[in-house]
Motif scaffolding. Structure first.
Motif, PDB file in Angstrom:
ATOM      1  N   ARG B   2       0.846  -1.195   0.000  1.00  0.00           N
ATOM      2  CA  ARG B   2       0.000   0.000   0.000  1.00  0.00           C
ATOM      3  C   ARG B   2       0.889   1.255   0.000  1.00  0.00           C
ATOM      4  NH1 ARG B   2      -3.905   0.605   4.008  1.00  0.00           N
ATOM      5  NH2 ARG B   2      -5.389   1.323   2.428  1.00  0.00           N
ATOM      6  N   THR B   4       0.789   5.850  -0.778  1.00  0.00           N
ATOM      7  CA  THR B   4       0.012   7.081  -0.936  1.00  0.00           C
ATOM      8  C   THR B   4       0.225   7.642  -2.341  1.00  0.00           C
ATOM      9  OG1 THR B   4       0.393   7.540   1.399  1.00  0.00           O
ATOM     10  CG2 THR B   4      -0.421   9.355   0.038  1.00  0.00           C
ATOM     11  N   TYR B   7      -3.451  12.500  -6.590  1.00  0.00           N
ATOM     12  CA  TYR B   7      -4.113  12.534  -7.903  1.00  0.00           C
ATOM     13  C   TYR B   7      -4.226  13.958  -8.461  1.00  0.00           C
ATOM     14  CZ  TYR B   7      -5.416   7.599  -8.169  1.00  0.00           C
ATOM     15  OH  TYR B   7      -5.382   6.242  -8.309  1.00  0.00           O
ATOM     16  N   ARG B  13      -4.834   9.726  -2.011  1.00  0.00           N
ATOM     17  CA  ARG B  13      -5.471   8.427  -1.766  1.00  0.00           C
ATOM     18  C   ARG B  13      -4.407   7.388  -1.383  1.00  0.00           C
ATOM     19  NH1 ARG B  13      -8.938   8.163  -7.435  1.00  0.00           N
ATOM     20  NH2 ARG B  13      -9.283  10.428  -7.586  1.00  0.00           N
ATOM     21  N   VAL B  14      -4.825   6.431  -0.598  1.00  0.00           N
ATOM     22  CA  VAL B  14      -3.948   5.302  -0.263  1.00  0.00           C
ATOM     23  C   VAL B  14      -4.477   4.075  -0.996  1.00  0.00           C
ATOM     24  CG1 VAL B  14      -3.043   3.854   1.587  1.00  0.00           C
ATOM     25  CG2 VAL B  14      -3.346   6.314   1.942  1.00  0.00           C
ATOM     26  N   GLU B  15      -3.617   3.466  -1.817  1.00  0.00           N
ATOM     27  CA  GLU B  15      -4.071   2.390  -2.697  1.00  0.00           C
ATOM     28  C   GLU B  15      -3.050   1.260  -2.750  1.00  0.00           C
ATOM     29  OE1 GLU B  15      -4.746   4.202  -6.496  1.00  0.00           O
ATOM     30  OE2 GLU B  15      -6.608   5.178  -5.816  1.00  0.00           O
ATOM     31  N   ASN B  16      -3.472   0.152  -3.319  1.00  0.00           N
ATOM     32  CA  ASN B  16      -2.520  -0.922  -3.594  1.00  0.00           C
ATOM     33  C   ASN B  16      -1.701  -0.575  -4.833  1.00  0.00           C
ATOM     34  OD1 ASN B  16      -3.135  -2.762  -1.490  1.00  0.00           O
ATOM     35  ND2 ASN B  16      -5.058  -3.255  -2.532  1.00  0.00           N
ATOM     36  N   VAL B  17      -0.401  -0.795  -4.734  1.00  0.00           N
ATOM     37  CA  VAL B  17       0.499  -0.537  -5.873  1.00  0.00           C
ATOM     38  C   VAL B  17       1.421  -1.760  -5.998  1.00  0.00           C
ATOM     39  CG1 VAL B  17       0.478   1.976  -5.494  1.00  0.00           C
ATOM     40  CG2 VAL B  17       2.268   0.566  -4.451  1.00  0.00           C
ATOM     41  N   ARG B  56       3.354   9.199  -6.729  1.00  0.00           N
ATOM     42  CA  ARG B  56       3.753   8.725  -5.404  1.00  0.00           C
ATOM     43  C   ARG B  56       4.337   9.888  -4.621  1.00  0.00           C
ATOM     44  NH1 ARG B  56       4.796   3.158  -5.487  1.00  0.00           N
ATOM     45  NH2 ARG B  56       5.556   3.418  -3.366  1.00  0.00           N
ATOM     46  N   ASN B 326      -3.749   4.564   6.497  1.00  0.00           N
ATOM     47  CA  ASN B 326      -5.144   4.923   6.194  1.00  0.00           C
ATOM     48  C   ASN B 326      -5.445   6.382   6.532  1.00  0.00           C
ATOM     49  OD1 ASN B 326      -5.827   2.377   5.301  1.00  0.00           O
ATOM     50  ND2 ASN B 326      -6.279   1.642   7.390  1.00  0.00           N
TER      51      ASN B 326
END
Lengths: 347, 347
Positions: B2, B4, B7, B13-17, B56, B326
């Motif tokens: 995960r 940050t 955009y 947003r915090v997402e899977n990368v 990122r 989060n």
């Protein structure tokens, strides 16, 4: 007495004016024996509007003390003295820090800010005489006079550029501008031990003198070509110090182009702009330092004079023409047209 | 893993990368144990346009070495390390001059310039690991971690401001900005022996911490009123050094207003402008020096760490909030609204 007046851009006249006289007890009155035209005099010569004239001009001079106010203690009638371009008491906290151009005395000023006096004249009243004037141990007709006269401005200014540029043994230096100050910045950088001195200038007689003063390379190109040449000479990185002795935006942009990361741009050319690039893309990204300002030449006179007196250096070589007062308007024309590098005046 | 992503302005947003992995033999892979949000992250948070995203983010971090490339010699799996905000080989000529932010290695970069990695994440690939990373002699859960994390950017940046401002024993200093860097510039000026440290800031919780760090005076006013207050505190002249830790034009103008003749404006706030006043009326007349740039924090880590380890100083006090990954988007909102001074992230 006779004195030079600027009436507006391109309009310089020599006229009779009221005699200079002692007004305050700290004044000295000088009969001027040597003076000159400065590259910075050409800025108003290009742009001065007539409503600001007529203005007295000239701020570099050597003279003989004719009279002193009652509180002057270090000078007497007959002394030969050099006057820096800024009047200072040489005792305030800024003067003690060798920043005489920021002297806090109420009478402190540049000559150009003293309306009724000027150096391109027969005589001058010098405020704060004890603080401002420095005695010269030679006669008024000495062959050393041209070199000693450079202590009033151009040599001290070139030296200030090098000092504030942090020039020291082994430094790499670019000098932008082949006027008298630029050439004496070369001499100063050499004196401080610079290893490489790249002179940017296009007038061969001047750059030849620059080589005599210590320049190791001459770059005649300007703009992007000039920047590329300097970078080529320095492994792509530019030089530790850039001494900017012009004052136009193009010279500042040139300086940004040739300064090394972590290096110093030291300006002594009076800026003819107020806003200029200093953000991430110019100075900030690589920690470029911007330094310089009006040179406290008073601070450097005692340090630089011995090398002139013993013949080690000859900064007076920047004078390539001599005139009397009548020839001053032609002297401006010659310097403006770059027919003369710097004109000595013998009033 | 995960991470940050920003955009665009206001959109974090915090997402899977894709997992970070070793790509080059000089890389190290870190599991990040502590990171944070920087005041400079708020600049793109205000202005980033969506076509430049998602990007990122995060450039301050402490982590545990998980893996190393075949050429990494100074680090091994399990080491706890701090990563400066700039990647450098620490061996080139600029690094040897302590200007690691101008490292000439082709892989040298700021984290913000490495598109597939960021510090506000679970893991990160560190290029030039031997040159960039510094081992920490504590455990990952040490109470010293917040203070040690400031070595990645904000403490080293505040210290750089003070060093480039020439702060030394007896100096008078103004710090413009009460963010984490400003407050740590206060701490740095104190450490270097400044006699008077005037902090310009309006948020009492922050200026109170500034006083704890060594500020002798706080000026809450801005603009002409703020300038007048500082001048009043300094006999009319301003301070020897002004440390500008904001980056907006108004902060630069404030700096010009409060710097002493012959003094230094040292900027470490990333300039949000390119052109600004530097002519006769601003810098030139009184020989003001403009210095600073991206701090080579790598150069200062060994110097500053001992005082943290022995408890002499506690720069980690600038963290007033802690979150997991989060909570990062809310952390940006809180810092932007000035509800938080600086947010620590424990991924």
């Amino acid at each position: 007495m006779r004195a030079t007046l600027m009436y507006g851009a391109g309009d310089v006249r020599v006229e009779n004016v009221p005699d200079s006289t002692i007004k305050l007890p700290t004044d000295a009155l000088l009969r001027i024996t040597a003076s000159c035209i400065c590259g910075s005099d050409l800025h108003p010569y290009h742009s001065m509007s007539p409503e600001n004239g007529p203005a007295r001009v000239g701020h570099e001079l050597i003279g003989i003390v004719e009279d002193t106010g009652s509180e002057v203690t270090t000078l007497k009638r007959g002394d030969l003295v050099v006057a820096p371009f800024a009047v200072s008491d040489n005792t305030c906290q800024f003067c003690r820090e060798n920043l005489q151009t920021s002297c806090s005395h109420p009478q402190a000023n540049f000559w150009d800010g003293i309306p009724d006096e000027g150096g391109q004249a027969e005589a001058i009243r010098v405020p704060l005489a004890d603080g401002t004037l420095v005695k010269l141990p030679v006669a008024a007709d000495s062959a050393l006079i041209p070199s000693l006269l450079t202590l009033a401005d151009v040599f001290g200014t070139g030296y200030h550029a090098a000092i504030k540029g942090g020039v020291r043994k082994g430094s790499t230096v670019t000098v932008v501008g082949d006027g008298a100050v630029g050439l004496l910045a070369v001499l100063s950088a050499k004196r401080l031990g610079a290893e490489r001195i790249i002179l940017m200038g296009r007038h061969q007689a001047r750059t030849d003198l620059g080589i005599e003063f210590g320049a190791t390379d001459v770059v005649a190109d300007r703009g992007d070509e000039g920047i590329a040449k300097v970078r080529e000479l320095t492994g792509g990185h530019g030089t530790d110090a850039v001494l900017e002795a012009v004052g136009h935006m193009s010279a500042y942009e040139q300086a940004i182009g040739v300064v090394r990361p972590g290096g110093v741009i030291s300006r002594v050319g009076v800026p003819q702009y107020e806003n200029a690039p200093i953000g991430f893309g110019s100075l900030f990204r690589h920690n470029i330092v911007l330094a310089g300002g009006p040179a406290p030449v008073r601070a450097y006179i005692e340090e630089l004079m011995p090398d002139i007196l013993d013949g080690t250096i000859e900064p007076g070589k920047v004078f390539d023409a001599t005139t009397d007062l009548n020839g001053v308007p032609a002297g401006y024309q010659d310097m403006d047209a770059r027919r003369s590098l710097k004109v000595l005046i013998q009033p």
